[in-house]
Design a protein around this motif. Sequence first.
Motif, PDB file in Angstrom:
ATOM      1  N   ILE A   1      -1.275  -3.820  -4.293  1.00  0.00           N
ATOM      2  CA  ILE A   1      -1.423  -2.609  -3.785  1.00  0.00           C
ATOM      3  C   ILE A   1      -0.422  -2.273  -3.449  1.00  0.00           C
ATOM      4  O   ILE A   1       0.659  -2.600  -2.542  1.00  0.00           O
ATOM      5  N   VAL A   2      -0.292  -0.694  -3.658  1.00  0.00           N
ATOM      6  CA  VAL A   2       0.890   0.097  -2.852  1.00  0.00           C
ATOM      7  C   VAL A   2      -0.192   1.178  -2.002  1.00  0.00           C
ATOM      8  O   VAL A   2      -0.456   2.111  -2.883  1.00  0.00           O
ATOM      9  N   ARG A   3      -0.234   1.123  -0.937  1.00  0.00           N
ATOM     10  CA  ARG A   3      -1.091   1.865  -0.078  1.00  0.00           C
ATOM     11  C   ARG A   3      -0.821   3.234  -0.451  1.00  0.00           C
ATOM     12  O   ARG A   3       0.047   3.901  -0.550  1.00  0.00           O
ATOM     13  N   GLY A   4      -2.219   3.856  -0.773  1.00  0.00           N
ATOM     14  CA  GLY A   4      -2.153   5.312  -1.129  1.00  0.00           C
ATOM     15  C   GLY A   4      -1.539   5.779  -2.489  1.00  0.00           C
ATOM     16  O   GLY A   4      -1.528   6.942  -2.722  1.00  0.00           O
ATOM     17  N   GLU A   5      -1.246   4.688  -3.214  1.00  0.00           N
ATOM     18  CA  GLU A   5      -0.585   5.142  -4.554  1.00  0.00           C
ATOM     19  C   GLU A   5      -1.299   4.225  -5.765  1.00  0.00           C
ATOM     20  O   GLU A   5      -1.515   4.802  -6.770  1.00  0.00           O
ATOM     21  N   LEU A   6      -1.518   3.005  -5.457  1.00  0.00           N
ATOM     22  CA  LEU A   6      -2.191   2.376  -6.542  1.00  0.00           C
ATOM     23  C   LEU A   6      -2.680   0.718  -5.923  1.00  0.00           C
ATOM     24  O   LEU A   6      -2.352   0.516  -5.155  1.00  0.00           O
ATOM     25  N   PHE A   7      -3.705   0.500  -6.961  1.00  0.00           N
ATOM     26  CA  PHE A   7      -4.007  -0.882  -6.636  1.00  0.00           C
ATOM     27  C   PHE A   7      -4.302  -1.462  -8.166  1.00  0.00           C
ATOM     28  O   PHE A   7      -4.787  -0.854  -9.070  1.00  0.00           O
ATOM     29  N   VAL A   8      -4.094  -2.628  -8.024  1.00  0.00           N
ATOM     30  CA  VAL A   8      -4.547  -3.426  -9.454  1.00  0.00           C
ATOM     31  C   VAL A   8      -5.585  -4.647  -9.177  1.00  0.00           C
ATOM     32  O   VAL A   8      -5.321  -5.490  -8.362  1.00  0.00           O
TER      33      VAL A   8
END
Length: 138
Positions: A66-73
Amino acid sequence: MWEYEYSVETTAAPDTLWRHWSDMAAWPRWNDGIEKIEIDGPFAVGTGFTMTPPGDDPIRMRITEIVRGELFVDEMDAGDFVVRTVHRLERPQEGRTRVVYRTEITGPAADQVGPELGPAITADFPEVVAALVKLAEG
């Protein structure tokens, strides 16, 4: 390896899109590919969840990044292959957000299962992304 990527641009704000992504319990309300979801904890790296597509068997997955506000996997590990889906928000220009869904199938069996399983997994990406964007724009 097998891979597929689908993206759409929208005027919806990234924080609005992120809010819908991070509310996993609500995914079945806007994602027709999910009949039911059971979540083992918060929207965080390591949290496992079970998604049940309509008319199919449940699929066990976990959040791996998780990169908050940018991506999740999220990933589904089948032993001899792994299905990894990246959900990413990009800012191509001011006032625009690109919503990207990317699936990769890797591992020793990826060349055998990828061409059959990959298209089945990703077939609804256009409808899922459209539903997310409509919700976020509304």
